[in-house]
Design an enzyme around this catalytic site. Structure first.
Site, PDB file in Angstrom:
ATOM      1  N   THR A  26       0.857  -1.393   0.037  1.00 26.22           N
ATOM      2  CA  THR A  26      -0.050   0.033  -0.040  1.00 26.22           C
ATOM      3  C   THR A  26       0.845   1.242  -0.052  1.00 26.22           C
ATOM      4  O   THR A  26       0.531   2.283  -0.693  1.00 26.22           O
ATOM      5  CB  THR A  26      -1.091   0.025   1.299  1.00 26.22           C
ATOM      6  OG1 THR A  26      -0.335  -0.213   2.479  1.00 26.22           O
ATOM      7  CG2 THR A  26      -2.031  -0.935   0.985  1.00 26.22           C
ATOM      8  N   HIS A 119      -1.167 -16.460  -5.834  1.00 25.43           N
ATOM      9  CA  HIS A 119      -2.180 -15.906  -6.887  1.00 25.43           C
ATOM     10  C   HIS A 119      -1.546 -15.299  -7.991  1.00 25.43           C
ATOM     11  O   HIS A 119      -2.598 -14.562  -8.739  1.00 25.43           O
ATOM     12  CB  HIS A 119      -2.847 -14.915  -5.851  1.00 25.43           C
ATOM     13  CG  HIS A 119      -3.418 -15.485  -4.696  1.00 25.43           C
ATOM     14  ND1 HIS A 119      -4.125 -14.753  -3.575  1.00 25.43           N
ATOM     15  CD2 HIS A 119      -3.878 -16.801  -4.366  1.00 25.43           C
ATOM     16  CE1 HIS A 119      -4.581 -15.525  -2.602  1.00 25.43           C
ATOM     17  NE2 HIS A 119      -4.484 -16.725  -2.965  1.00 25.43           N
ATOM     18  N   CYS A 152      -6.487 -16.191 -27.744  1.00 28.64           N
ATOM     19  CA  CYS A 152      -4.986 -16.773 -28.048  1.00 28.64           C
ATOM     20  C   CYS A 152      -5.147 -16.797 -29.482  1.00 28.64           C
ATOM     21  O   CYS A 152      -5.815 -17.419 -30.062  1.00 28.64           O
ATOM     22  CB  CYS A 152      -5.162 -17.966 -27.134  1.00 28.64           C
ATOM     23  SG  CYS A 152      -3.408 -18.818 -27.340  1.00 28.64           S
ATOM     24  N   CYS A 155      -4.821 -21.101 -29.911  1.00 26.43           N
ATOM     25  CA  CYS A 155      -5.674 -21.808 -29.524  1.00 26.43           C
ATOM     26  C   CYS A 155      -7.097 -21.372 -29.445  1.00 26.43           C
ATOM     27  O   CYS A 155      -8.026 -22.102 -29.248  1.00 26.43           O
ATOM     28  CB  CYS A 155      -5.614 -22.875 -28.388  1.00 26.43           C
ATOM     29  SG  CYS A 155      -5.655 -22.012 -26.613  1.00 26.43           S
ATOM     30  N   SER A 194      -5.263  -9.920   5.674  1.00 27.03           N
ATOM     31  CA  SER A 194      -6.312  -9.996   6.572  1.00 27.03           C
ATOM     32  C   SER A 194      -6.348 -11.444   6.839  1.00 27.03           C
ATOM     33  O   SER A 194      -7.053 -11.830   7.736  1.00 27.03           O
ATOM     34  CB  SER A 194      -7.427  -9.446   5.929  1.00 27.03           C
ATOM     35  OG  SER A 194      -7.686 -10.277   4.566  1.00 27.03           O
ATOM     36  N   ASN A 218       0.477  -6.492  10.999  1.00 28.40           N
ATOM     37  CA  ASN A 218      -0.775  -5.883  10.344  1.00 28.40           C
ATOM     38  C   ASN A 218      -1.407  -4.823  11.168  1.00 28.40           C
ATOM     39  O   ASN A 218      -1.584  -5.041  12.200  1.00 28.40           O
ATOM     40  CB  ASN A 218      -1.676  -6.971  10.181  1.00 28.40           C
ATOM     41  CG  ASN A 218      -2.639  -6.895   9.043  1.00 28.40           C
ATOM     42  OD1 ASN A 218      -1.943  -6.747   7.695  1.00 28.40           O
ATOM     43  ND2 ASN A 218      -4.081  -6.693   9.264  1.00 28.40           N
ATOM     44  N   ASP A 235       2.241   0.044  11.294  1.00 27.63           N
ATOM     45  CA  ASP A 235       2.377   0.196   9.729  1.00 27.63           C
ATOM     46  C   ASP A 235       3.535  -0.717   9.473  1.00 27.63           C
ATOM     47  O   ASP A 235       4.697  -0.767  10.293  1.00 27.63           O
ATOM     48  CB  ASP A 235       2.846   1.535   9.764  1.00 27.63           C
ATOM     49  CG  ASP A 235       3.099   1.800   8.292  1.00 27.63           C
ATOM     50  OD1 ASP A 235       2.159   1.985   7.384  1.00 27.63           O
ATOM     51  OD2 ASP A 235       4.443   2.110   8.007  1.00 27.63           O
TER      52      ASP A 235
END
Ligand code: OAD
Ligand code: ZN
Length: 246
Positions: A26, A119, A152, A155, A194, A218, A235
């Site tokens: 952030t 992720h 794509c 494909c 979180s 956190n 922080d």
């Protein structure tokens, strides 16, 4: 204080595994997901099955991504990223496990193979069929010329940012490497998450159960504060600044 205690724990540890969430970025200008003003307070997530099924959902997904491009392109590693990179260079941190998609751990000096991206990564794209990689510039050009999200060239399946959406399979190799790292470390530090999105949120507990000490840094309380050995509710940049080596 918390920082002194953290400093002692870092000195006492041989293998430290950091686990990061959006809160570490952030201060680099990238909004997180669940704080006031966060991504999911402004936009509803587009689940993977909708992306696959609907051209409209793909167009919306790419419009959102293009709208963020100036933010991602301008972002530079923050103090948290730089502190972790310093511990990596000192040989204390073998790799970082991250939920982030912003490429900032790599930019701070981690070798790509030492950033476990649970992720995925939003700085490039892939075909969801054959996994061919595409640059975002190519996607943008095709989007503008065709008036919508491209498929794509090999494909004809949809091209998506190289990220994991809700409802999409977690990456196997990354899950296995994150599991091995969590079970092998003696200090696990969860930073700026979180801890509500699973299976990623399972790693702090996995490390703790395997015998590591657990630190959570956190601003807001998390669901797993009660199993942590140390909670620093402050922080991230301020907390980790003392560990940035020059
Ligand atoms: P969240 O937005 O859920 O949590 C970020 C946490 O960082 C919040 O609890 C903030 O209070 C804290 N925070 C923000 N800035 C901070 C700062 N400067 N100092 C200290 N704390 C700060 O983000 P994540 O936990 O990373 O996944 O979200 C997990 C996953 O949910 C993401 O990877 C993404 C999202 O949906 C997918 O889309 C699959
Ligand atoms: Zn393809």
């Amino acid at each position: 204080s918390g920082v002194e205690r953290l400093s002692d724990m870092i000195a006492e540890s041989r293998t430290i595994v950091p686990f990061t969430g959006a809160g570490i970025s952030t201060e680099c200008g990238i909004p997180d997901f669940r704080s006031p003003g966060g991504i999911w307070t402004r936009n509803r997530p587009i689940p993977f099955d909708e992306f696959v099924a609907s051209q409209e959902a793909r167009d919306e997904s790419w419009r959102r991504r293009f709208a963020m491009e100036s933010v991602f392109a301008a972002a530079r590693p923050g103090r948290g990223h730089r502190a972790l990179a310093s511990l990596y260079r000192a040989g204390k941190v073998p790799a970082v496990i991250t939920q982030n998609i912003d490429n900032l751990h790599q930019a701070s000096g981690f070798a790509a193979e030492h950033v476990i991206e649970l992720h995925g990564n939003t700085t490039y794209a892939r075909c969801i069929g054959c996994r061919q990689a595409y640059q975002l510039d190519w996607v943008k050009r095709r989007f503008d010329e065709d008036g919508g999200a491209p498929n794509c060239t090999t494909c004809d399946e949809p091209v998506k940012t190289a990220t994991i959406s809700f409802g999409q399979m977690m990456p196997d190799d990354e899950m296995q490497r994150a599991t091995a790292l969590s079970q092998a470390c003696d200090l696990f530090i969860a930073i700026g998450s979180s801890l509500v999105v699973w299976p990623a949120a399972g790693f702090p507990m996995m490390a703790k159960n395997a015998g590591a000490r657990l630190v959570i840094i956190n601003r807001e309380p998390t669901d797993q504060d009660d199993i942590a050995d140390l909670v620093i509710r402050h922080d991230i940049g301020e907390t980790l600044r003392p560990f940035v080596a020059n």
